[in-house]
Design a protein around this motif. Structure first.
Motif, PDB file in Angstrom:
ATOM      1  N   GLY A   1      -0.482   6.618   1.253  1.00 52.27           N
ATOM      2  CA  GLY A   1      -1.169   7.307   0.165  1.00 52.27           C
ATOM      3  C   GLY A   1      -0.916   6.665  -1.192  1.00 52.27           C
ATOM      4  O   GLY A   1      -1.840   6.458  -1.982  1.00 52.27           O
ATOM      5  N   ILE A   2       0.338   6.334  -1.464  1.00 55.00           N
ATOM      6  CA  ILE A   2       0.673   5.730  -2.755  1.00 55.00           C
ATOM      7  C   ILE A   2       0.216   4.277  -2.794  1.00 55.00           C
ATOM      8  O   ILE A   2      -0.345   3.816  -3.792  1.00 55.00           O
TER       9      ILE A   2
ATOM     10  N   LEU B   1      -9.032  21.612   5.142  1.00 59.74           N
ATOM     11  CA  LEU B   1      -7.870  21.750   4.262  1.00 59.74           C
ATOM     12  C   LEU B   1      -7.582  20.464   3.504  1.00 59.74           C
ATOM     13  O   LEU B   1      -7.348  20.478   2.295  1.00 59.74           O
ATOM     14  N   VAL B   2      -7.577  19.355   4.217  1.00 58.71           N
ATOM     15  CA  VAL B   2      -7.284  18.070   3.582  1.00 58.71           C
ATOM     16  C   VAL B   2      -8.345  17.743   2.536  1.00 58.71           C
ATOM     17  O   VAL B   2      -8.024  17.307   1.427  1.00 58.71           O
TER      18      VAL B   2
ATOM     19  N   VAL C   1       2.074  16.993  -2.945  1.00 59.48           N
ATOM     20  CA  VAL C   1       1.388  18.263  -2.692  1.00 59.48           C
ATOM     21  C   VAL C   1       0.730  18.269  -1.315  1.00 59.48           C
ATOM     22  O   VAL C   1       0.843  19.245  -0.565  1.00 59.48           O
ATOM     23  N   LEU C   2       0.054  17.184  -0.959  1.00 56.98           N
ATOM     24  CA  LEU C   2      -0.659  17.164   0.316  1.00 56.98           C
ATOM     25  C   LEU C   2       0.288  17.148   1.509  1.00 56.98           C
ATOM     26  O   LEU C   2       0.049  17.846   2.491  1.00 56.98           O
TER      27      LEU C   2
ATOM     28  N   PHE D   1     -10.649   6.977  -4.623  1.00 59.33           N
ATOM     29  CA  PHE D   1      -9.377   7.696  -4.700  1.00 59.33           C
ATOM     30  C   PHE D   1      -9.453   9.019  -3.939  1.00 59.33           C
ATOM     31  O   PHE D   1      -8.576   9.335  -3.134  1.00 59.33           O
ATOM     32  N   LEU D   2     -10.514   9.781  -4.171  1.00 56.62           N
ATOM     33  CA  LEU D   2     -10.647  11.076  -3.493  1.00 56.62           C
ATOM     34  C   LEU D   2     -10.868  10.903  -1.991  1.00 56.62           C
ATOM     35  O   LEU D   2     -10.330  11.667  -1.191  1.00 56.62           O
ATOM     36  N   ALA D   3     -11.651   9.911  -1.602  1.00 55.44           N
ATOM     37  CA  ALA D   3     -11.920   9.699  -0.175  1.00 55.44           C
ATOM     38  C   ALA D   3     -10.646   9.333   0.587  1.00 55.44           C
ATOM     39  O   ALA D   3     -10.450   9.789   1.713  1.00 55.44           O
ATOM     40  N   THR D   4      -9.801   8.529  -0.031  1.00 56.85           N
ATOM     41  CA  THR D   4      -8.585   8.118   0.680  1.00 56.85           C
ATOM     42  C   THR D   4      -7.589   9.257   0.820  1.00 56.85           C
ATOM     43  O   THR D   4      -6.766   9.237   1.733  1.00 56.85           O
ATOM     44  N   ARG D   5      -7.671  10.267  -0.042  1.00 62.50           N
ATOM     45  CA  ARG D   5      -6.807  11.445   0.156  1.00 62.50           C
ATOM     46  C   ARG D   5      -7.148  12.051   1.525  1.00 62.50           C
ATOM     47  O   ARG D   5      -6.265  12.377   2.299  1.00 62.50           O
TER      48      ARG D   5
END
Length: 191
Positions: free
Chosen positions: A99-100, A167-168, A141-142, A54-58
């Protein structure tokens, strides 16, 4: 001589945001290690499995988005203003969908992997619900955070390419972890 000046400019632009990124990573780790988050891992088995993906795909989805916006600014295809622009709107929509969509897929795959391994797992609807809610919140937010930061840095004469990656990563980790907990609370109440 010009190469040395360019390297120094990139370093000056990047060092501050790298420091902020370091602090953001420490904050995200602190949230992950907190009591409420540990309880969430127990309440919803499988949450720990999906967390790294989940965090990596952000970073992957929104890093591409930030790079697209930065390139558009450099090429003069996008104006650094918050007004309707088809290219910008298409990039925003694509980032939301990616993202979703990938968030929901991560929840479903985590559940399927745990089932295939015969491991304890939260229900499919719970894992997908958690990743959906947190995916929507982090997307908002992103996308808007990156637009503000990329446009702002460009207007200040900084190269957004030097800032987008850290930043990302920072925004994705900090808000990803926080919104994952918010989603756990929401799903815990609703389901």
């Amino acid at each position: 001589m010009d190469a040395r000046r360019e390297v120094w400019r990139i370093y000056r632009e990047s060092i501050g945001i790298l420091g902020v990124s370091l602090l953001g990573g420490l904050f995200a780790g602190t949230v992950l290690g907190s009591g409420p988050m540990r309880e969430a891992f127990v309440q919803f088995p499988g949450l720990l499995l999906l967390l790294p993906a989940f965090l990596a795909t952000r970073g992957n989805v929104y890093g591409a988005f930030g790079a697209r916006i930065s390139s558009g600014l450099h090429q003069g295809l996008i104006d650094p203003e918050f007004e309707w622009d088809d290219r910008l709107a298409n990039a925003v929509v694509a980032s939301f969908v990616n993202g979703i969509g990938i968030s929901v897929l991560i929840g479903a795959l985590s559940w399927a992997i745990l089932q295939a391994l015969g491991r304890e797992s939260a229900r499919l609807v719970e894992l997908v619900g958690i990743t959906f809610v947190s995916g929507v919140l982090t997307s908002v937010v992103l996308v808007f955070g990156l637009l503000i930061l990329v446009f702002g840095s460009y207007e200040l004469g900084l190269d957004p390419d030097n800032l987008v990656g850290p930043l990302v990563t920072t925004l994705g980790d900090v808000f990803g972890v926080c919104f994952l907990y918010v989603a756990v609370v929401v799903v815990g109440v609703v389901l």
